[in-house]
Design an enzyme around this catalytic site. Structure first.
Site, PDB file in Angstrom:
ATOM      1  N   GLY A   1      -3.673  17.436   7.137  1.00 20.41           N
ATOM      2  CA  GLY A   1      -4.263  17.064   8.546  1.00 20.41           C
ATOM      3  C   GLY A   1      -3.420  16.830   9.674  1.00 20.41           C
ATOM      4  O   GLY A   1      -3.620  16.624  10.722  1.00 20.41           O
TER       5      GLY A   1
ATOM      6  N   GLU B   1       4.278  14.929   6.004  1.00 18.98           N
ATOM      7  CA  GLU B   1       3.923  15.304   7.490  1.00 18.98           C
ATOM      8  C   GLU B   1       4.835  14.446   8.432  1.00 18.98           C
ATOM      9  O   GLU B   1       5.249  14.969   9.326  1.00 18.98           O
ATOM     10  CB  GLU B   1       2.589  15.395   7.818  1.00 18.98           C
ATOM     11  CG  GLU B   1       1.517  16.136   6.857  1.00 18.98           C
ATOM     12  CD  GLU B   1       0.287  16.577   7.043  1.00 18.98           C
ATOM     13  OE1 GLU B   1      -0.256  15.233   6.747  1.00 18.98           O
ATOM     14  OE2 GLU B   1      -0.298  17.445   7.299  1.00 18.98           O
TER      15      GLU B   1
ATOM     16  N   LYS C   1       0.945  -1.223  -0.131  1.00 15.07           N
ATOM     17  CA  LYS C   1      -0.027  -0.056  -0.036  1.00 15.07           C
ATOM     18  C   LYS C   1       0.750   1.392   0.000  1.00 15.07           C
ATOM     19  O   LYS C   1       0.347   2.294   0.319  1.00 15.07           O
ATOM     20  CB  LYS C   1      -0.915   0.055   1.252  1.00 15.07           C
ATOM     21  CG  LYS C   1      -2.071  -1.167   1.282  1.00 15.07           C
ATOM     22  CD  LYS C   1      -2.795  -1.258   0.127  1.00 15.07           C
ATOM     23  CE  LYS C   1      -3.808  -2.300   0.086  1.00 15.07           C
ATOM     24  NZ  LYS C   1      -4.448  -2.443  -1.186  1.00 15.07           N
ATOM     25  N   ARG C   2       2.121   1.107  -0.438  1.00 20.55           N
ATOM     26  CA  ARG C   2       2.860   2.336  -0.476  1.00 20.55           C
ATOM     27  C   ARG C   2       3.103   2.765   0.795  1.00 20.55           C
ATOM     28  O   ARG C   2       3.204   4.037   1.045  1.00 20.55           O
ATOM     29  CB  ARG C   2       2.659   3.171  -1.642  1.00 20.55           C
ATOM     30  CG  ARG C   2       2.408   2.493  -2.861  1.00 20.55           C
ATOM     31  CD  ARG C   2       3.721   1.668  -3.324  1.00 20.55           C
ATOM     32  NE  ARG C   2       3.352   1.202  -4.746  1.00 20.55           N
ATOM     33  CZ  ARG C   2       3.287  -0.076  -5.089  1.00 20.55           C
ATOM     34  NH1 ARG C   2       3.013  -1.035  -3.913  1.00 20.55           N
ATOM     35  NH2 ARG C   2       3.179  -0.445  -6.254  1.00 20.55           N
TER      36      ARG C   2
ATOM     37  N   ARG D   1      -6.633  16.273  -4.590  1.00 19.54           N
ATOM     38  CA  ARG D   1      -7.071  15.118  -4.263  1.00 19.54           C
ATOM     39  C   ARG D   1      -8.566  15.802  -3.575  1.00 19.54           C
ATOM     40  O   ARG D   1      -9.641  15.080  -2.990  1.00 19.54           O
ATOM     41  CB  ARG D   1      -6.631  14.064  -3.065  1.00 19.54           C
ATOM     42  CG  ARG D   1      -5.177  13.706  -3.552  1.00 19.54           C
ATOM     43  CD  ARG D   1      -5.385  12.309  -3.913  1.00 19.54           C
ATOM     44  NE  ARG D   1      -4.167  11.574  -4.476  1.00 19.54           N
ATOM     45  CZ  ARG D   1      -3.830  11.269  -5.679  1.00 19.54           C
ATOM     46  NH1 ARG D   1      -4.778  11.513  -6.596  1.00 19.54           N
ATOM     47  NH2 ARG D   1      -2.602  10.775  -5.812  1.00 19.54           N
TER      48      ARG D   1
ATOM     49  N   GLU E   1      -2.372  16.930  -1.682  1.00 15.70           N
ATOM     50  CA  GLU E   1      -3.929  17.126  -1.170  1.00 15.70           C
ATOM     51  C   GLU E   1      -4.788  18.102  -2.113  1.00 15.70           C
ATOM     52  O   GLU E   1      -5.847  17.850  -1.999  1.00 15.70           O
ATOM     53  CB  GLU E   1      -3.887  18.053   0.159  1.00 15.70           C
ATOM     54  CG  GLU E   1      -3.563  16.911   1.298  1.00 15.70           C
ATOM     55  CD  GLU E   1      -1.804  16.954   1.565  1.00 15.70           C
ATOM     56  OE1 GLU E   1      -1.258  17.092   0.638  1.00 15.70           O
ATOM     57  OE2 GLU E   1      -1.406  16.371   2.666  1.00 15.70           O
TER      58      GLU E   1
ATOM     59  N   GLY F   1       0.672  13.046   3.894  1.00 15.09           N
ATOM     60  CA  GLY F   1       0.753  12.808   5.426  1.00 15.09           C
ATOM     61  C   GLY F   1       2.048  12.065   5.440  1.00 15.09           C
ATOM     62  O   GLY F   1       2.736  12.150   6.432  1.00 15.09           O
TER      63      GLY F   1
ATOM     64  N   LEU G   1      -5.825   6.526   1.382  1.00 16.50           N
ATOM     65  CA  LEU G   1      -7.138   7.307   0.792  1.00 16.50           C
ATOM     66  C   LEU G   1      -8.229   6.448   0.594  1.00 16.50           C
ATOM     67  O   LEU G   1      -9.320   6.706   0.421  1.00 16.50           O
ATOM     68  CB  LEU G   1      -6.658   7.791  -0.595  1.00 16.50           C
ATOM     69  CG  LEU G   1      -5.738   9.066  -0.697  1.00 16.50           C
ATOM     70  CD1 LEU G   1      -5.149   9.194  -1.907  1.00 16.50           C
ATOM     71  CD2 LEU G   1      -6.281  10.358   0.007  1.00 16.50           C
TER      72      LEU G   1
HETATM   73  C1  1HE Z   1      -2.667   3.617  -1.555  1.00 13.78           C
HETATM   74  C2  1HE Z   1      -2.106   4.803  -1.394  1.00 13.78           C
HETATM   75  C3  1HE Z   1      -2.607   5.909  -0.361  1.00 13.78           C
HETATM   76  C4  1HE Z   1      -1.052   3.748  -2.955  1.00 13.78           C
HETATM   77  N1  1HE Z   1      -3.766   5.386   0.116  1.00 13.78           N
HETATM   78  N2  1HE Z   1      -3.688   3.237  -0.613  1.00 13.78           N
HETATM   79  N3  1HE Z   1      -1.499  10.707  -1.057  1.00 13.78           N
HETATM   80  C5  1HE Z   1      -1.451  10.584  -2.638  1.00 13.78           C
HETATM   81  O1  1HE Z   1      -2.170  11.311  -3.094  1.00 13.78           O
HETATM   82  C6  1HE Z   1      -0.548   9.768  -3.089  1.00 13.78           C
HETATM   83  C7  1HE Z   1      -1.455   8.320  -3.739  1.00 13.78           C
HETATM   84  N4  1HE Z   1      -0.441   7.444  -4.125  1.00 13.78           N
HETATM   85  C8  1HE Z   1       0.061   7.526  -5.325  1.00 13.78           C
HETATM   86  O2  1HE Z   1       0.233   8.773  -5.819  1.00 13.78           O
HETATM   87  C9  1HE Z   1       0.973   6.431  -5.890  1.00 13.78           C
HETATM   88  O3  1HE Z   1       0.553   5.347  -5.225  1.00 13.78           O
HETATM   89  C10 1HE Z   1       2.481   6.185  -5.555  1.00 13.78           C
HETATM   90  C11 1HE Z   1       3.282   7.471  -6.588  1.00 13.78           C
HETATM   91  C12 1HE Z   1       2.942   6.716  -4.086  1.00 13.78           C
HETATM   92  C13 1HE Z   1       3.046   5.146  -5.983  1.00 13.78           C
HETATM   93  O4  1HE Z   1       2.773   4.427  -7.206  1.00 13.78           O
HETATM   94  P1  1HE Z   1       2.936   3.089  -7.660  1.00 13.78           P
HETATM   95  O5  1HE Z   1       2.404   3.065  -9.014  1.00 13.78           O
HETATM   96  O6  1HE Z   1       4.053   2.474  -7.143  1.00 13.78           O
HETATM   97  O7  1HE Z   1       1.550   2.186  -6.680  1.00 13.78           O
HETATM   98  P2  1HE Z   1      -0.008   2.212  -7.034  1.00 13.78           P
HETATM   99  O8  1HE Z   1      -0.471   1.304  -8.232  1.00 13.78           O
HETATM  100  O9  1HE Z   1      -0.503   3.597  -7.326  1.00 13.78           O
HETATM  101  O10 1HE Z   1      -0.533   1.851  -5.658  1.00 13.78           O
HETATM  102  C14 1HE Z   1      -0.048   0.516  -5.484  1.00 13.78           C
HETATM  103  C15 1HE Z   1      -1.132  -0.017  -4.236  1.00 13.78           C
HETATM  104  O11 1HE Z   1      -0.892   1.068  -2.981  1.00 13.78           O
HETATM  105  C16 1HE Z   1      -2.902   0.288  -4.511  1.00 13.78           C
HETATM  106  O12 1HE Z   1      -3.505  -0.832  -3.947  1.00 13.78           O
HETATM  107  P3  1HE Z   1      -3.885  -2.004  -4.634  1.00 13.78           P
HETATM  108  O13 1HE Z   1      -4.508  -2.612  -3.492  1.00 13.78           O
HETATM  109  O14 1HE Z   1      -4.919  -1.604  -5.693  1.00 13.78           O
HETATM  110  O15 1HE Z   1      -2.849  -2.904  -5.137  1.00 13.78           O
HETATM  111  C17 1HE Z   1      -2.920   1.548  -3.913  1.00 13.78           C
HETATM  112  O16 1HE Z   1      -4.378   1.752  -3.838  1.00 13.78           O
HETATM  113  C18 1HE Z   1      -2.273   1.687  -2.612  1.00 13.78           C
HETATM  114  N5  1HE Z   1      -2.012   3.181  -2.336  1.00 13.78           N
HETATM  115  N6  1HE Z   1      -1.108   5.208  -2.132  1.00 13.78           N
HETATM  116  C19 1HE Z   1      -4.162   4.039   0.107  1.00 13.78           C
HETATM  117  N7  1HE Z   1      -2.292   7.187  -0.302  1.00 13.78           N
HETATM  118  C20 1HE Z   1      -4.017  13.894   7.778  1.00 13.78           C
HETATM  119  S1  1HE Z   1      -4.324  14.405   6.179  1.00 13.78           S
HETATM  120  C21 1HE Z   1      -3.145  13.943   5.024  1.00 13.78           C
HETATM  121  C22 1HE Z   1      -3.848  13.946   3.507  1.00 13.78           C
HETATM  122  C23 1HE Z   1      -3.000  13.364   2.818  1.00 13.78           C
HETATM  123  O17 1HE Z   1      -1.966  12.638   3.098  1.00 13.78           O
HETATM  124  S2  1HE Z   1      -3.372  13.401   1.025  1.00 13.78           S
HETATM  125  C24 1HE Z   1      -2.063  12.601   0.070  1.00 13.78           C
HETATM  126  C25 1HE Z   1      -2.417  11.315  -0.303  1.00 13.78           C
END
Ligand code: 1HE
Length: 268
Positions: free
Chosen positions: A150, A122, A32-33, A145, A142, A119, A74
């Protein structure tokens, strides 16, 4: 105090004790990265609540797989469809975890790679030192999205890079990496192997006296929250305690009798 991951109920954090009581804590959901779900935040709280009472002298915080941390889980957030007060309570748990890291008095050195986003940034910004490698990149997605930070970015990320850069990052999705990330203050080191370098920095920190490290890794952060007048007063109190500690006498004696290493730059 030994730290038994099973007794602590840790499923998403792996622990490894290294030489000189340095603890390597690895976010361990690479599939889940290393996204931060509610369970991982609770595990960080449990662990960092215990550290000041343990024998751990420094922590390396790392991520399993190719990415340090993809931020808020997410998928969990979508599935839970939280009410405002529920998400506020969750954010308070994030703050509990990250404050325990930053103010806990045990040096935390983050070994970064791949995504350090949302996060994840963070979390990294609550560490005392950040070490990046060539794969590391920093972002606040964020804005894209439909979210807002937070987990303390408005405080810690803006402290690192300044308000204007933080606003740019969250508003436009700007990504920082390589030398540019170092130059804006997102990390202090850019190296080939961030884990190995973080471990060697942790060993250097672990060689300090624990009370000195406690002051460095709690007092400086507390003083940032005070007026200059109060911070100067608090500094004198902390220095009164730390600079008269009996364990420091041998180090001072070694300086006085000229057996201690001198502070000199490397020869070029
Ligand atoms: C996740 C998450 C996640 C991956 N929550 N499951 N953060 C983001 O907006 C970043 C979101 N993630 C990405 O942009 C990409 O996943 C990555 C660039 C980090 C990695 O890419 P990649 O191609 O290696 O992996 P992927 O195919 O996107 O994801 C692999 C799996 O990890 C997949 O799950 P699967 O069950 O389908 O295999 C994804 O769903 C999972 N995954 N990132 C949940 N973030 C207190 S407020 C804070 C607010 C925030 O942090 S907003 C920023 C959120």
């Amino acid at each position: 105090m030994t730290l038994d991951p099973h007794a602590l109920g840790l499923e998403n954090l792996a622990l490894e004790t290294l030489e000189n009581d340095v603890l390597c804590v690895t976010l361990n959901r690479p599939q889940k990265r290393n996204a931060l779900d509610a369970q991982t935040i609770e595990e960080l709280i449990s662990l960092f609540a215990l550290l000041p009472r343990s024998t751990v002298r420094a922590v390396v915080l790392a991520g399993a797989g190719d990415h340090f941390c993809a931020g808020l889980d997410l998928v969990e957030h979508h599935r839970e469809d939280r009410r405002p007060e529920e998400f506020m309570q969750l954010c308070l748990r994030w703050h509990e975890a990250f404050n325990k890291m930053e103010y806990g008095g045990v040096p935390v050195i983050a070994a970064l790679k791949g995504a350090v986003v949302g996060g994840g940034l963070e979390l990294a910004s609550a560490a005392h030192i950040r070490v990046a490698d060539r794969s590391t990149y920093f972002a606040l997605p964020e804005g894209q999205r439909g979210l807002f930070t937070g987990g303390g970015a408005t405080i810690r990320v803006s402290d690192l890079v300044g308000k204007a850069r933080m606003i740019d990052m969250i508003l436009t999705g700007r990504i920082y990496q390589g030398e540019e990330a170092i130059s804006v203050g997102l990390a202090q080191y850019l190296v080939e192997d961030s884990l190995a370098h973080a471990m060697s920095l942790a060993q250097a920190a672990a060689a300090n006296l624990p009370l000195t490290n406690f002051a460095i890794c709690s007092a400086i952060s507390h003083m940032q929250n005070m007026s200059a007048l109060d911070a100067a007063y608090a500094e004198s109190v902390v220095a009164g305690v730390v600079n008269t500690q009996p364990d420091a006498r041998a180090r001072l004696a070694a300086f006085a009798d000229k057996t201690a290493a001198r502070v000199r730059p490397e020869k070029s």
